[in-house]
Design an enzyme around this catalytic site. Sequence first.
Site, mmCIF file in Angstrom:
data_model
loop_
_atom_site.group_PDB
_atom_site.id
_atom_site.type_symbol
_atom_site.label_atom_id
_atom_site.label_comp_id
_atom_site.label_asym_id
_atom_site.label_seq_id
_atom_site.Cartn_x
_atom_site.Cartn_y
_atom_site.Cartn_z
ATOM 1 N N HIS A 329 0.837 -1.195 0.000
ATOM 2 C CA HIS A 329 0.000 0.000 0.000
ATOM 3 C C HIS A 329 0.874 1.248 0.000
ATOM 4 C CE1 HIS A 329 -3.247 -2.519 2.246
ATOM 5 N NE2 HIS A 329 -3.402 -2.603 0.939
ATOM 6 N N TYR A 529 3.726 0.754 4.910
ATOM 7 C CA TYR A 529 4.319 -0.304 5.741
ATOM 8 C C TYR A 529 3.617 -1.640 5.593
ATOM 9 C CZ TYR A 529 5.469 4.053 8.271
ATOM 10 O OH TYR A 529 5.850 5.322 8.606
ATOM 11 N N HIS A 530 3.064 -1.943 4.431
ATOM 12 C CA HIS A 530 2.287 -3.172 4.276
ATOM 13 C C HIS A 530 2.805 -4.065 3.143
ATOM 14 C CE1 HIS A 530 -1.238 -0.538 5.940
ATOM 15 N NE2 HIS A 530 -0.417 -0.938 6.904
ATOM 16 N N PRO A 531 4.097 -4.370 3.073
ATOM 17 C CA PRO A 531 4.594 -5.248 2.010
ATOM 18 C C PRO A 531 4.064 -6.670 2.174
ATOM 19 C CG PRO A 531 6.318 -4.875 3.628
ATOM 20 C CD PRO A 531 5.181 -3.965 3.998
#
Length: 607
Positions: A329, A529-531
């Site tokens: 994201h 911060y959503h890998p």
Amino acid sequence: MFSKVIVLCLGLILAALLRQRTDPDIFLHVKLNSSYDYIIVGAGSAGSVIANRLSEDKDVTVLLVEAGGSEFEYDYIPIPLAAPLLQQTDIDWSFYTAPQQAAFKAMKEQKGYWPRGRVLGGSSSINYMIYVRGSRHDYDRWETEGVMEWSYKEVFPYFLKIEDMKIADLVNSAYHSIGGYLPLTKTKATSLSNIYQSAVEELGYKTVDVNGEDMIGYSHIQSNVLRGQRWGTATAYLRPVIGRPNLHISTQSFVTKILIENKTAIGIEMIKNGRKMIVTANKEVVLSAGAVNSPQLLMLSGIGPKEHLEELKIDVHADLPVGKNLEDHMFFFMKYKTTDELSVSIKSTKSWWNILKYYFTGEGIFSFAGNEGLLFDKSTKGNNSLLYPDYQLQFYSGTSKGSDVPANTGLTFNFNDSVLEDAARRSDDIEIIIFPLLLHPKSIGSIKLKSKDPFDHPLINPNYLSQQDDVDILIEAVRKVQQIAMTKPFREMGATLNRLDYEGLCDKEMFDSDAYWECLIRHYAVTAYHPTCTCRIGSTNDQTSVVDTKLRVKGLRNLRVADASVMRHVTSGNTNAPTIMIGEKAADLIRGKDTVIKFRKKIKQLR
């Protein structure tokens, strides 16, 4: 929204917390065995859960390996408002991306900064504690793409198993439960949450339970915070069981390789106290190191794209698309000045009243991480057949003022010095921030090895904003923020846009045109911060997947991956809750048990 003065202001709180501790890490000082039934690599949002659940079986031995240290060694972890102070410390992997062609234009070398937790609890020990399961349609989409037994109907019971719901109006909801390890409370530290709610209701949005029947609409934030303190997976899942004799936890242990013999994972190689150690697994190795470290460790161990591994002269054990299909994201930010001081400011963080209130009651501004509301919606420019939202707005009740504060919320994003200088001049102590966030990017990236050296960070190329649709949806989200800013509640607090353009940066574009916002987005939009998806789940014959539907690495025995890297696609919203769910479900798959029968019975009424 932090300055150095906050470090001093929190001293009283930290001293009190430290006095309450009585040798909490005695169980971490154990002599390791040479072998265990299960070895779990990574004590993060999924790994901590799996270690807890596997060690429920007293006849097995479990080793949980963490590259970082104890969460008790870092005094700011429990304090939600201190979350930004945890970045670029020794509990953060502090990754940087490769230079981006279509994004990060306001950053040094067009590289972005990626924080990831390196401590017990992993990223759940440094994140912003927003608990969002994602849309039910996310998981149903996985199923339509061949990921059987991962539909919403299948994963919902595990979300129920996780929870200990503390929000009064949700305790009796059929969509929630009590008695789980993870407490959930409502984030509400200022009066702004009511203003956000009134503003979006004026535009026709319903107020919903983001983790209930339908997430489209406005929702108060549900957080894994209890009595004003962060409740990451180390606190929730590890600490209650840390004394189990069949569970060993090895911190400061850097795993360099998974050992493979005859297509079978037999153990790990790691560095601890400056020494190389080999620990063998009698049953399985479970990799829960996260969406960056899990693919890196697989490739270092000879599991990955054959051509890439052969270039680095790594023996290939399995030719799989490890590191591909990276989804993340992105968010942009819009700052609004207000006439009254409604948000958390530098002044309010220096208030002894606020400090003492937090210490004695666990309430007040230090008990939240800044975000107080969420809005989920579907864009008109996206796919009209979508059932899940494709953008999210986060409402942040904090200022960005302070000479040591970068261009948005006090976080580190590798912005150019000129950008930081301009942001410092324009920042205001009376301000709120709204973050438009892209939920389902069409721009897909990858992770590759930089070298055979396990201490070299991998090459992270998210390929951000390479697809124009991603920009268009973010622009539509920006337009939604502008509509919110025109509502009566926002007008009454005098909300005025604090512009981000300046001489030499997007100042040639006509103000408020789509081209103007596209320019700003390509300069300022950053990771949320959503890998995910770098060890993608899929059916046995799916050539794009790394693990099968039981999370087993294809072509190998006794090796699974269980963390955010296995997601088929990134979920709608913050990804910590889905990662915890993956840990719960993985534990059942490994044990061959169904521990959610009672929850399956509960949800029959919802069908």
